[in-house]
Design a protein around this motif. Structure first.
Motif, PDB file in Angstrom:
ATOM      1  N   ILE A  15       0.832  -1.206   0.000  1.00  0.00           N
ATOM      2  CA  ILE A  15       0.000   0.000   0.000  1.00  0.00           C
ATOM      3  C   ILE A  15       0.868   1.258   0.000  1.00  0.00           C
ATOM      4  O   ILE A  15       0.706   2.139  -0.850  1.00  0.00           O
ATOM      5  N   TYR A  16       1.781   1.338   0.941  1.00  0.00           N
ATOM      6  CA  TYR A  16       2.693   2.488   1.006  1.00  0.00           C
ATOM      7  C   TYR A  16       3.981   2.105   0.272  1.00  0.00           C
ATOM      8  O   TYR A  16       4.968   1.691   0.877  1.00  0.00           O
ATOM      9  N   SER A  17       3.981   2.261  -1.032  1.00  0.00           N
ATOM     10  CA  SER A  17       5.082   1.742  -1.856  1.00  0.00           C
ATOM     11  C   SER A  17       6.355   2.571  -1.750  1.00  0.00           C
ATOM     12  O   SER A  17       7.324   2.318  -2.464  1.00  0.00           O
ATOM     13  N   VAL A  18       6.386   3.539  -0.839  1.00  0.00           N
ATOM     14  CA  VAL A  18       7.608   4.338  -0.632  1.00  0.00           C
ATOM     15  C   VAL A  18       8.586   3.639   0.310  1.00  0.00           C
ATOM     16  O   VAL A  18       9.688   4.134   0.541  1.00  0.00           O
ATOM     17  N   TYR A  19       8.189   2.501   0.868  1.00  0.00           N
ATOM     18  CA  TYR A  19       9.067   1.778   1.798  1.00  0.00           C
ATOM     19  C   TYR A  19       9.647   0.534   1.136  1.00  0.00           C
ATOM     20  O   TYR A  19       8.979  -0.128   0.337  1.00  0.00           O
ATOM     21  N   GLN A  20      10.888   0.217   1.510  1.00  0.00           N
ATOM     22  CA  GLN A  20      11.517  -0.973   0.949  1.00  0.00           C
ATOM     23  C   GLN A  20      11.705  -2.091   1.969  1.00  0.00           C
ATOM     24  O   GLN A  20      11.921  -3.239   1.593  1.00  0.00           O
ATOM     25  N   ASP A  21      11.623  -1.768   3.271  1.00  0.00           N
ATOM     26  CA  ASP A  21      11.806  -2.821   4.264  1.00  0.00           C
ATOM     27  C   ASP A  21      11.249  -2.373   5.609  1.00  0.00           C
ATOM     28  O   ASP A  21      11.029  -1.164   5.839  1.00  0.00           O
ATOM     29  N   ALA A  22      11.024  -3.358   6.486  1.00  0.00           N
ATOM     30  CA  ALA A  22      10.509  -3.082   7.835  1.00  0.00           C
ATOM     31  C   ALA A  22      11.152  -4.045   8.818  1.00  0.00           C
ATOM     32  O   ALA A  22      11.463  -5.202   8.475  1.00  0.00           O
ATOM     33  N   PHE A  23      11.356  -3.574  10.061  1.00  0.00           N
ATOM     34  CA  PHE A  23      12.043  -4.356  11.093  1.00  0.00           C
ATOM     35  C   PHE A  23      11.323  -4.211  12.422  1.00  0.00           C
ATOM     36  O   PHE A  23      10.736  -3.159  12.711  1.00  0.00           O
ATOM     37  N   LEU A  24      11.425  -5.244  13.250  1.00  0.00           N
ATOM     38  CA  LEU A  24      11.058  -5.177  14.662  1.00  0.00           C
ATOM     39  C   LEU A  24      12.267  -5.631  15.472  1.00  0.00           C
ATOM     40  O   LEU A  24      12.887  -6.652  15.155  1.00  0.00           O
ATOM     41  N   ILE A  25      12.596  -4.866  16.509  1.00  0.00           N
ATOM     42  CA  ILE A  25      13.812  -5.106  17.290  1.00  0.00           C
ATOM     43  C   ILE A  25      13.461  -5.059  18.769  1.00  0.00           C
ATOM     44  O   ILE A  25      12.707  -4.181  19.222  1.00  0.00           O
ATOM     45  N   THR A  26      14.005  -5.998  19.518  1.00  0.00           N
ATOM     46  CA  THR A  26      13.736  -6.051  20.956  1.00  0.00           C
ATOM     47  C   THR A  26      14.588  -5.024  21.692  1.00  0.00           C
ATOM     48  O   THR A  26      15.479  -4.393  21.114  1.00  0.00           O
ATOM     49  N   LEU A  27      14.344  -4.898  22.999  1.00  0.00           N
ATOM     50  CA  LEU A  27      15.068  -3.911  23.808  1.00  0.00           C
ATOM     51  C   LEU A  27      16.567  -4.183  23.873  1.00  0.00           C
ATOM     52  O   LEU A  27      17.361  -3.254  24.045  1.00  0.00           O
ATOM     53  N   ASP A  28      16.963  -5.438  23.754  1.00  0.00           N
ATOM     54  CA  ASP A  28      18.399  -5.745  23.815  1.00  0.00           C
ATOM     55  C   ASP A  28      19.046  -5.780  22.431  1.00  0.00           C
ATOM     56  O   ASP A  28      20.174  -6.260  22.275  1.00  0.00           O
ATOM     57  N   GLY A  29      18.321  -5.277  21.387  1.00  0.00           N
ATOM     58  CA  GLY A  29      18.902  -5.165  20.059  1.00  0.00           C
ATOM     59  C   GLY A  29      18.733  -6.362  19.161  1.00  0.00           C
ATOM     60  O   GLY A  29      19.315  -6.422  18.069  1.00  0.00           O
ATOM     61  N   GLU A  30      17.935  -7.342  19.573  1.00  0.00           N
ATOM     62  CA  GLU A  30      17.725  -8.543  18.769  1.00  0.00           C
ATOM     63  C   GLU A  30      16.716  -8.254  17.651  1.00  0.00           C
ATOM     64  O   GLU A  30      15.607  -7.761  17.888  1.00  0.00           O
ATOM     65  N   VAL A  31      17.123  -8.571  16.395  1.00  0.00           N
ATOM     66  CA  VAL A  31      16.201  -8.442  15.269  1.00  0.00           C
ATOM     67  C   VAL A  31      15.282  -9.664  15.264  1.00  0.00           C
ATOM     68  O   VAL A  31      15.737 -10.789  15.028  1.00  0.00           O
TER      69      VAL A  31
END
Length: 663
Positions: free
Chosen positions: A143-159
């Motif tokens: 839908i929002y084709s201006v983005y190429q990627d998305a991430f979720l990261i925990t508090l200790d930096g874990e992807v």
């Protein structure tokens, strides 16, 4: 600007081929005059010396005027070209800032998404949880084709999630992620290299803390399609057959973006300057200009970004045109050219008239003194005088034609910019309604036996607080009855049927989860009786995508937003809009949608006589017309959509942008 032109005039003149040609022609005629006059002096002792002195004086006047002419031609041409580049730099950075403003709202809203919160707080993640989240985020970037990627990261930096690499795991230590955790009440905008993205290129990312019951449970990051978007913005500003020469700089002058044509071979650094300057690049002299963006709704963009132009001086003579006859417009458009040039032309005519009298007097004197050998000399000098005067006339006429052509190109580009910004803005509206229609919170609230209107209202209020371009948001049920509004002013309408022309009922007839419906541009009660567009999308059952349980309508604040766009794109010189300049949006039938001027009310008709063939075939046109008793340069451009909006999504709504500058 004046100091720049004085300092670099000799360099610039050499590259403006037309001006250099006139300079060489005048010098050649002056040399030939001197040679003929010398022959006259040698062979005509009987003729009064005062005639020869008068001729020498006349040549001297021409030579002084010639210097003024060449300086004025050079300055006038260079000034227009440089001002056009400055204006285009301003357009580019302003469009970028508007785009990135939308991103700041997106990340803030997405950080509150129920599914994102649930995934990050869940310590016992199953494979199906990741599959569901990938599907949801894929829908988002579709839908929002201006983005190429998305991430979720925990508090200790874990992807724990990456859209493009579902199996990726491991820790990252980027400072901007920690910044998002430290300041959970604000988004983080980061440009640079990151361990999140492979490769050595810099990326533009938006991060926001994800909060559950007042506690930060992780960070969400969206990666913007930076290079792709800058290419589209700058390519849109190019004149025909022109290479892209626009660069994005940070506050230190480091080049953040260069067009693909440079192929890695572009300047890494340019010193930012408030005034134009000549720089050497690849052994070629270039004119560099830079400008900073204008804030949009308080958002200034990434810190101290500038857009620059690096125009090779060899291309300074762009737009020179001898093909168009603009002489019929001289009286009306005289304000487009400096008064100095008209004064030069008047003096040229006066000097040549004096020369004609001197020659006539010389012929009479030669006849009295029986010095017939002097007459051919006089006739030759008279012809040279006329040739010189013709050069003055032709050079000024050519420059006038060039400047008018350049102004017409610029005003057509300005109209293109206006309608492009409009399409970009409404592209976001089409995206918003579709994504919010996929909101798990709204889907769940509408799917329970007892519809949770309070939950719906709270969700709408949260959205509205982040997206300020809307007047109102509402949700309606399967029968088309209002369930809740984001604005309490309209709460008394809950239970009533949505307005007939709002296009809301159209959402119940589409099986495509990415479809949307848009109302005609007309007055609506839910917009206080004013004209606007309402964008609608279906809200589907969380269990069955083919079951529509209601819809969401988003009421665009067209009065404020469209006028702001038009005011922002008005042509400026040295930051000032010329009095009487105005811009409008109309339908293809001339129905006024918005105007920067109170002269044209929404709903009135505006459709001046222009070349419709050129407008509809080429997408834009520009001309000079007499309108409402005044002469204007007028540019018109038709909407062409943005990315998939109006291009591939089936929505058709032709808009024309008009820009008028009084002469």
């Amino acid at each position: 600007m004046d100091m720049f032109l004085v300092k670099n005039q000799s360099i610039i003149k050499h590259f403006i081929k037309g001006v250099d040609k006139y300079d060489q022609t005048l010098k050649s005629l002056g040399t030939w005059w001197e040679k003929i006059a010398l022959i006259g002096k040698i062979n005509s002792f009987e003729v009064a010396s005062t005639i020869l002195e008068d001729m020498d004086n006349t040549l001297g006047q021409f030579q002084i005027l010639q210097k003024r002419l060449i300086e004025s031609l050079t300055n006038e041409h260079a000034r227009k070209v440089i001002m056009q580049d400055l204006s285009r730099c301003q357009m580019a950075i302003d469009v970028l800032i508007r785009n990135l403003f939308e991103r700041t709202a997106d990340i803030g809203f997405l950080a509150t998404d129920h599914n994102v919160v649930k995934f990050l707080k869940n310590s016992d993640k199953k494979e199906e949880d990741g599959v569901f989240l990938r599907q949801r985020f894929q829908a988002y970037v579709d839908i929002y084709s201006v983005y190429q990627d998305a991430f979720l990261i925990t508090l200790d930096g874990e992807v724990v999630f990456q859209l493009s690499q579902p199996s990726r795991r491991g820790k990252v230590q980027d400072a901007f992620i920690q910044q998002a955790i430290t300041y959970p009440d604000r988004y983080v905008e980061y440009f640079g290299q990151t361990s999140l993205m492979a490769g050595s290129l810099s990326n533009l990312l938006y991060a926001n803390a994800v909060i559950d019951e007042g506690r930060v449970v992780g960070v969400i990051v969206l990666c913007f399609r930076f290079q792709n978007e800058l290419e589209e913005i700058t390519n849109h500003l190019l004149f025909e057959q022109e290479d892209n020469h626009f660069l994005l700089l940070n506050g230190a002058g480091d080049v953040l973006f260069a067009p693909q044509r440079y192929q890695q071979d572009f300047p890494m650094h340019l010193s930012i300057s408030a005034v134009p300057k000549v720089v050497l690049f690849h052994h070629k002299d270039c004119v560099q200009v830079t400008t900073k963006g204008q804030p949009y709704q308080g958002y200034t963009g990434p810190e101290n970004w500038h857009m620059g132009s690096l125009l090779v001086l060899e291309n300074m003579d762009r737009g020179v045109s001898d093909t168009q006859d603009h002489q019929t417009l001289v009286a009306d458009l005289a304000g487009l050219i400096s008064a100095d040039l008209f004064d030069i032309r008047r003096q040229s005519i006066s000097i040549n008239d004096d020369l004609e009298l001197i020659v006539l007097n010389g012929i009479i004197t030669a006849a009295r003194k029986d010095a017939v050998e002097f007459v051919p000399v006089l006739e030759a000098i008279k012809k040279i005088g006329r040739d010189i005067d013709n050069v003055f006339a032709n050079s000024i006429e050519s420059l006038f034609s060039t400047i008018i052509s350049g102004q017409l190109n610029a005003i057509a580009l300005q109209a293109n910019l206006a309608v492009d910004i409009m399409d970009r803005n409404l592209y976001e509206r089409a995206n918003d309604c579709r994504w919010w229609g996929l909101s798990t919170s709204l889907q769940t609230a509408l799917s329970t036996p007892e519809i949770d209107k309070n939950r719906i209202r709270q969700t709408l209020e949260k959205i509205h607080s982040l997206y300020t371009v809307y007047h109102n948001l509402y949700v309606y049920d399967q029968n088309g009855r209002y369930l809740a509004f984001s604005d309490d002013t309209y709460q008394h309408q809950v239970g009533q049927t949505i307005e007939a022309n709002s296009a809301g009922m159209g959402v119940f007839h589409s099986q495509d989860i990415y479809s949307y419906c848009v109302s005609p541009f007309m007055p609506f009660d839910c917009y206080g009786g004013a004209h606007t567009y309402i964008y609608n999308a279906a809200i589907r059952s969380p269990e069955k995508n083919n079951v529509v349980v209601g819809g969401i309508g988003i009421v665009f604040d067209s009065t404020v937003e469209f006028r702001a766009i038009l005011n922002d794109i008005l042509p400026r010189e040295n930051g000032v809009v010329k009095a009487g300049t105005k811009a409008l949006f109309t339908t293809d039938k001339g129905f006024v949608i918005a105007s920067s001027s109170d002269d044209h009310a929404v709903g009135s008709v505006f459709f001046p006589e222009i070349s419709l063939t050129e407008l509809f075939q080429d997408g834009s046109t520009a001309t000079a017309i007499r309108f409402d008793g005044n002469v204007y340069l007028i540019g018109a451009a038709m909407s062409n959509g943005y990315r998939e909006y109006k291009r591939q999504d089936g929505y058709e709504n032709t808009i024309i942008a008009w820009v008028l500058v009084p002469c």
